[in-house]
Write a protein that holds these residues in place. Structure first.
Motif, PDB file in Angstrom:
ATOM      1  N   UNK A 192       0.889  -1.298   0.137  1.00  0.00           N
ATOM      2  CA  UNK A 192       0.067   0.210  -0.016  1.00  0.00           C
ATOM      3  C   UNK A 192       0.896   1.137   0.070  1.00  0.00           C
ATOM      4  N   UNK A 193       1.853   1.321   0.938  1.00  0.00           N
ATOM      5  CA  UNK A 193       2.638   2.381   0.937  1.00  0.00           C
ATOM      6  C   UNK A 193       3.554   2.644  -0.262  1.00  0.00           C
ATOM      7  N   UNK A 194       3.863   1.551  -0.933  1.00  0.00           N
ATOM      8  CA  UNK A 194       4.688   1.518  -2.327  1.00  0.00           C
ATOM      9  C   UNK A 194       3.739   2.067  -3.404  1.00  0.00           C
ATOM     10  N   UNK A 195       2.535   1.536  -3.489  1.00  0.00           N
ATOM     11  CA  UNK A 195       1.767   1.940  -4.785  1.00  0.00           C
ATOM     12  C   UNK A 195       1.322   3.452  -4.480  1.00  0.00           C
ATOM     13  N   UNK A 196       1.373   3.962  -3.542  1.00  0.00           N
ATOM     14  CA  UNK A 196       0.953   5.287  -3.193  1.00  0.00           C
ATOM     15  C   UNK A 196       2.167   6.347  -3.390  1.00  0.00           C
ATOM     16  N   UNK A 197       3.484   5.768  -3.396  1.00  0.00           N
ATOM     17  CA  UNK A 197       4.516   6.327  -3.517  1.00  0.00           C
ATOM     18  C   UNK A 197       5.260   7.031  -2.147  1.00  0.00           C
ATOM     19  N   UNK A 198       4.760   6.384  -1.195  1.00  0.00           N
ATOM     20  CA  UNK A 198       4.802   6.842   0.212  1.00  0.00           C
ATOM     21  C   UNK A 198       6.593   6.347   0.679  1.00  0.00           C
ATOM     22  N   UNK A 199       7.601   7.040   0.253  1.00  0.00           N
ATOM     23  CA  UNK A 199       8.787   6.404   0.502  1.00  0.00           C
ATOM     24  C   UNK A 199       9.076   6.418   2.045  1.00  0.00           C
ATOM     25  N   UNK A 200       8.738   7.323   2.876  1.00  0.00           N
ATOM     26  CA  UNK A 200       9.165   7.277   4.065  1.00  0.00           C
ATOM     27  C   UNK A 200       8.408   6.115   4.872  1.00  0.00           C
ATOM     28  N   UNK A 201       7.167   5.996   4.686  1.00  0.00           N
ATOM     29  CA  UNK A 201       6.418   4.996   5.116  1.00  0.00           C
ATOM     30  C   UNK A 201       7.085   3.603   4.703  1.00  0.00           C
ATOM     31  N   UNK A 202       7.385   3.335   3.544  1.00  0.00           N
ATOM     32  CA  UNK A 202       8.090   2.369   2.822  1.00  0.00           C
ATOM     33  C   UNK A 202       9.257   1.860   3.718  1.00  0.00           C
ATOM     34  N   UNK A 203       9.841   2.844   3.853  1.00  0.00           N
ATOM     35  CA  UNK A 203      11.375   2.611   4.653  1.00  0.00           C
ATOM     36  C   UNK A 203      10.976   1.940   6.060  1.00  0.00           C
ATOM     37  N   UNK A 204      10.121   2.815   6.759  1.00  0.00           N
ATOM     38  CA  UNK A 204       9.809   2.647   8.057  1.00  0.00           C
ATOM     39  C   UNK A 204       9.260   0.892   8.285  1.00  0.00           C
ATOM     40  N   UNK A 205       8.430   0.568   7.114  1.00  0.00           N
ATOM     41  CA  UNK A 205       7.900  -0.806   7.273  1.00  0.00           C
ATOM     42  C   UNK A 205       9.217  -1.715   7.090  1.00  0.00           C
ATOM     43  N   UNK A 206      10.046  -1.497   6.001  1.00  0.00           N
ATOM     44  CA  UNK A 206      11.052  -2.066   5.724  1.00  0.00           C
ATOM     45  C   UNK A 206      12.109  -2.248   6.780  1.00  0.00           C
ATOM     46  N   UNK A 207      12.226  -1.250   7.808  1.00  0.00           N
ATOM     47  CA  UNK A 207      13.169  -1.158   8.983  1.00  0.00           C
ATOM     48  C   UNK A 207      12.634  -1.899   9.960  1.00  0.00           C
TER      49      UNK A 207
ATOM     50  N   UNK B  91       2.821 -10.478  -7.762  1.00  0.00           N
ATOM     51  CA  UNK B  91       3.195  -8.818  -7.679  1.00  0.00           C
ATOM     52  C   UNK B  91       3.826  -8.566  -6.350  1.00  0.00           C
ATOM     53  N   UNK B  92       5.075  -7.910  -6.418  1.00  0.00           N
ATOM     54  CA  UNK B  92       5.777  -7.357  -5.137  1.00  0.00           C
ATOM     55  C   UNK B  92       5.363  -5.885  -5.082  1.00  0.00           C
ATOM     56  N   UNK B  93       5.955  -5.626  -3.785  1.00  0.00           N
ATOM     57  CA  UNK B  93       5.721  -4.014  -3.575  1.00  0.00           C
ATOM     58  C   UNK B  93       6.387  -3.127  -4.722  1.00  0.00           C
ATOM     59  N   UNK B  94       7.537  -3.596  -5.373  1.00  0.00           N
ATOM     60  CA  UNK B  94       8.077  -2.714  -6.140  1.00  0.00           C
ATOM     61  C   UNK B  94       7.204  -2.694  -7.398  1.00  0.00           C
ATOM     62  N   UNK B  95       6.710  -3.889  -7.664  1.00  0.00           N
ATOM     63  CA  UNK B  95       5.947  -3.840  -9.157  1.00  0.00           C
ATOM     64  C   UNK B  95       4.704  -2.931  -8.782  1.00  0.00           C
ATOM     65  N   UNK B  96       4.093  -2.908  -7.532  1.00  0.00           N
ATOM     66  CA  UNK B  96       3.052  -1.984  -7.136  1.00  0.00           C
ATOM     67  C   UNK B  96       3.377  -0.573  -7.521  1.00  0.00           C
TER      68      UNK B  96
END
Length: 91
Positions: free
Chosen positions: A51-66, A79-84
Motif C-alpha cells: 500500500x505504501x509503495x503503490x502510493x509512493x510514500x517512501x518514508x512509510x515504505x522505509x519504516x515498514x522495511x526497517x 506482484x511485489x511492492x516494487x511492482x505496485x
C-alpha cells in the motif's frame, strides 16, 4: 471488525489506512504496539508495504522495511511492492 473486543482487527485495518496515507507517525505507533502488524495480509493479497509503495510514500515504505517487512513478498499473482510502485508511476 465485528466485535468491539477485537483490537487486532482494528489495528490491522489501521495499519493499512496509515500505509495508504503515508502516515509515518501512525505507522510507528501501531508497530510499536504490535510489531507483527508489519506482516498483516488484508484479504490474503496485499501487505502494508504494498500500500505504501503503490502510493509512493517512501518514508512509510522505509519504516515498514526497517521494521521487518519482506521486500520480496509477492501476492497470489506474483506482484511485489516494487511492482505496485512501478505500476502506479513511482520510481
Amino acid at each position: 471488525c465485528c466485535c468491539c473486543c477485537c483490537l487486532g482487527c482494528v489495528q490491522a485495518g489501521d495499519i493499512y489506512s496509515a500505509a495508504l496515507d503515508g502516515d509515518v507517525k501512525e505507522l510507528r505507533q501501531l508497530l510499536d504496539q504490535d510489531p507483527g502488524l508489519v506482516h498483516s495480509e488484508e484479504g490474503g493479497e496485499d501487505r502494508p508495504l504494498t500500500y505504501a509503495c503503490q502510493e509512493g510514500h517512501l518514508e512509510a515504505a522505509r519504516l515498514l522495511l526497517d521494521r521487518g517487512a519482506l521486500v520480496d513478498w509477492a501476492d497470489d499473482f506474483g506482484r511485489t511492492a516494487l511492482m505496485a510502485a512501478c505500476s502506479h508511476g513511482h520510481v
